[in-house]
Design an enzyme around this catalytic site. Sequence first.
Site, PDB file in Angstrom:
ATOM      1  CB  CYS A   1       2.965  -5.230   3.021  1.00 20.65           C
ATOM      2  SG  CYS A   1       3.081  -4.624   1.316  1.00 20.65           S
TER       3      CYS A   1
ATOM      4  CB  CYS B   1       6.322  -5.869  -0.781  1.00 17.54           C
ATOM      5  SG  CYS B   1       6.063  -4.087  -0.886  1.00 17.54           S
TER       6      CYS B   1
ATOM      7  CD  GLU C   1       9.551  -4.248   0.986  1.00 14.77           C
ATOM      8  OE1 GLU C   1       9.557  -4.630   2.169  1.00 14.77           O
ATOM      9  OE2 GLU C   1       8.893  -3.253   0.598  1.00 14.77           O
TER      10      GLU C   1
ATOM     11  CG  HIS D   1       5.084  -0.519  -0.199  1.00 13.30           C
ATOM     12  ND1 HIS D   1       4.470  -1.435   0.617  1.00 13.30           N
ATOM     13  CD2 HIS D   1       4.246   0.551  -0.250  1.00 13.30           C
ATOM     14  CE1 HIS D   1       3.314  -0.951   1.045  1.00 13.30           C
ATOM     15  NE2 HIS D   1       3.156   0.253   0.514  1.00 13.30           N
TER      16      HIS D   1
END
Length: 185
Positions: A109, A112, A81, A79
Amino acid sequence: MQAGAASFSTGILDTHALAADGVSAIDHERMRSVAAFTAETLSTDHPMAFGADIVSTATGERLMRAVNRVGPDHDPSAHAETLTIRLACAKLGSGSLKGYTLYTTCEPCAMCMACALWSGLDRLVFGATIADAGRFVSKITIPAKEVARRTDLQCVVAGPVEREVCMKLFTDPRMQKAFAMWKKH
């Protein structure tokens, strides 16, 4: 442009006053910047709505930027991040990002947000909300502020900031086409 990671320095030295919601004018500027960076991917083979930027909390100097690379890297943890945090830590040669702020086009999320907490970031500022993203992709819909509240690790979470600007990434027709392809897998 490669739809991946890049490192840039801005050299911005700014002491910014925070509004009552914990957000400054410079936060808005930086969010627009990471959204523009992320929008560059819309013209690539891997369009992406999720981008992140890590800057020095004190000076605003950019340490690292990246976009989500789950598909191209075949890595469900890539992801934006998490990838940006990994790359920033590698660049510093440290597992700590104390003294840094993460800007992300979408509320992180739980995975992250946990990574942001474990890395010791001072602040995390997000654009679109996790509920916004959930309109287009599968999400674990635990708000970032809730994850941060359930730990003894410290990280200020602020957002949404420039939500409408970040939402344009999700609603762009090229991104909509990519989302449709993701749902087939």
